[in-house]
Design a protein around this motif. Structure first.
Motif, PDB file in Angstrom:
ATOM      1  N   LEU A   3       0.809  -1.209   0.000  1.00  0.00           N
ATOM      2  CA  LEU A   3       0.000   0.000   0.000  1.00  0.00           C
ATOM      3  C   LEU A   3       0.850   1.271   0.000  1.00  0.00           C
ATOM      4  N   LYS A  26       0.308   5.087  -2.021  1.00  0.00           N
ATOM      5  CA  LYS A  26      -1.064   5.241  -2.519  1.00  0.00           C
ATOM      6  C   LYS A  26      -1.404   6.707  -2.788  1.00  0.00           C
ATOM      7  N   THR A  33      -2.235   8.291  -6.400  1.00  0.00           N
ATOM      8  CA  THR A  33      -3.503   8.985  -6.611  1.00  0.00           C
ATOM      9  C   THR A  33      -3.264  10.346  -7.249  1.00  0.00           C
ATOM     10  N   CYS A  83      -6.927   0.017  -7.280  1.00  0.00           N
ATOM     11  CA  CYS A  83      -7.978   0.413  -6.334  1.00  0.00           C
ATOM     12  C   CYS A  83      -8.871   1.492  -6.954  1.00  0.00           C
ATOM     13  N   GLU A 104      -9.951   4.246  -5.977  1.00  0.00           N
ATOM     14  CA  GLU A 104      -9.541   5.637  -5.771  1.00  0.00           C
ATOM     15  C   GLU A 104      -8.693   6.154  -6.930  1.00  0.00           C
ATOM     16  N   TYR A 128      -0.216  -4.069  -7.860  1.00  0.00           N
ATOM     17  CA  TYR A 128      -1.402  -4.373  -8.659  1.00  0.00           C
ATOM     18  C   TYR A 128      -1.029  -4.922 -10.027  1.00  0.00           C
ATOM     19  N   THR A 152     -16.139   2.968 -11.298  1.00  0.00           N
ATOM     20  CA  THR A 152     -15.533   2.367 -10.100  1.00  0.00           C
ATOM     21  C   THR A 152     -16.257   1.108  -9.653  1.00  0.00           C
ATOM     22  N   LYS A 186     -15.459  -4.503 -10.517  1.00  0.00           N
ATOM     23  CA  LYS A 186     -15.355  -5.315  -9.307  1.00  0.00           C
ATOM     24  C   LYS A 186     -15.696  -6.783  -9.591  1.00  0.00           C
TER      25      LYS A 186
END
Length: 425
Positions: free
Chosen positions: A23, A26, A30, A154, A156, A225, A382, A386
């Motif tokens: 993480l 991040k 972003t 993610c 975001e 990722y 977003t 999923k």
């Protein structure tokens, strides 16, 4: 990629360390996604913002409508090809090529204007149209490539990228109002403001090339990722992993490991695809052509279309952050469809406001158009990826952008109905 053998007593602590490591960065990622989104549309939004300059040069050629119509076939045609071959297209080469093309096209708009000394005529207009066509090719490379890439990261990052897209419109509109105020009473004021716009756009496109090529691949959470996507069979991330110093597993072709085909993904997500198509059909049937040519004369005079464009862009930007508030985010597929179909009531609202209303009501409607456009777009982008594997998410991201661009193209074509219906063509 590094692997470790862990004894049972160390598993819990090691898991925490691994989670913490993956993480890392991040916030940095972003921010980079926001800038990359900004760069994906800053060139085109600059063209929209300087529309008054092109209306001054080419008053009989409907530049806001024509340039948008030129842009879209190149964007959707290129996007269709890239979406079909997405599993074989290297994302790194695709995105870098797109940003380079944006940078060069914007720079040559400056060169063209300088070479023609800011004169009108059919020759310079055709040259501008050709460069705008290259914008469309670049857009398909970058927007499809980035959305596909971010679909397996993610949410975001996706939200930030789309916020950056909207920010390019809001900031260019704001800057346009400033440059118009500064240069309005000077000789060749519109042209000076235009050159400043295009120079700033060129700089940001160059910055995006550097950020994507040298910074983004090396952020730990991005490496995590992409490594995960590679382990699930994605080959589109191999060059980006290599740039980060990670050797990807070459044992899969991106279509293995039981991944759904592109057709299956489309059928499972056809409602999301249609949602995006309908959002942009409506938005682009009004923005920007209707706002420049069909809103009549008001107290703001030549400032009026610029104010309307700015209000749309500001609310479009704000609305791309509203899905971060969980109670406002729409995740229901049925709820999204109802909200999107309800937006079509804006068509008669704009028609009667342009005919009978004052500028305050028009500003309100334009603001609502931007608010719903951004919010619904981010909700879909977003939520849709999923539950899928990395290669499937990349393919789905490309499909969704294809339908988004299809909606834009249809909306731009329908936008001509406003002037045909008024007999002013």
């Amino acid at each position: 990629m590094e692997f470790y053998c862990l004894r049972e007593p160390d598993m819990v602590n090691a898991g925490r360390v691994a989670d913490s490591t993956r993480l890392e960065g991040k916030s940095k990622a972003t921010l980079v996604c926001w800038i990359l989104g900004f760069g994906s549309l800053v060139a085109w939004n600059s063209m929209l913002a300087i529309g008054d300059y092109y209306y001054n040069l080419f008053p009989k050629y409907h530049p806001s409508r024509v340039l948008t119509l030129v842009y879209q076939p190149f964007a959707i045609g290129t996007m269709a090809i890239l979406a079909y071959y997405e599993a074989r297209v290297d994302t790194r080469k695709r995105n870098i090529a797109g940003y380079i093309l944006f940078c060069l096209s914007t720079f040559f708009l400056i060169v063209l204007d300088l070479a023609t000394s800011g004169k009108g005529g059919i020759g310079p207009y055709i040259g501008i149209c050709a460069l705008v066509g290259l914008f469309g090719v670049a857009d398909a490379h970058v927007q499809g490539g980035m959305v596909g890439d971010l679909s397996f990261m993610c949410p975001e990052f996706m939200q930030s990228f789309f916020a950056g897209l909207a920010a390019s419109g809001a900031l260019t509109s704001g800057l346009r109002l400033v440059t118009k105020a500064v240069f309005e009473n000077t000789s060749s004021g519109l042209r000076k403001g235009t050159m400043l716009f295009l120079a700033i756009s060129t700089f940001f496109e160059f910055l995006c090339i550097l950020l994507y090529a040298m910074v983004f691949p090396k952020i730990p959470i991005v490496k995590y990722y992409r490594s995960k996507a590679a382990s699930e069979g994605s080959k589109t991330v191999n060059a980006d992993l290599a740039a980060a110093g990670i050797q990807a597993n070459q044992g899969s072709d991106g279509m293995g490991q039981g991944r759904l085909s592109t057709k299956q993904l489309l059928l499972e997500n056809i409602d999301y695809a249609i949602d995006l198509y309908l959002i942009y059909v409506l938005t682009l049937s009004i923005f920007p052509g209707f706002l420049y040519e069909n809103t009549g004369q008001h107290k703001l005079g030549p400032w009026y279309p610029l104010v309307l464009i700015a209000m749309y862009n500001v609310w479009d930007l704000i609305s791309r952050y509203t899905p971060l508030i969980s109670c406002l985010k729409i995740e229901s597929r049925k709820g999204l469809m109802i909200a999107i179909l309800g937006r079509f009531l804006l068509i008669p609202a704009f028609y009667f406001t342009a005919k009978y209303g004052d500028q305050g009501w028009m500003i309100f409607l334009v603001s609502f158009l931007g608010l719903t456009n951004g919010h619904l777009t981010v909700c879909i982008m977003t939520v849709a990826p999923k539950g899928y594997k990395g290669p499937e998410q990349n393919a789905l991201g490309n499909l969704l952008v294809l339908f988004l661009l299809g909606g834009i193209f249809t909306g731009v074509a329908l936008d001509w109905l406003w002037i045909i219906g008024n007999g002013s063509f």
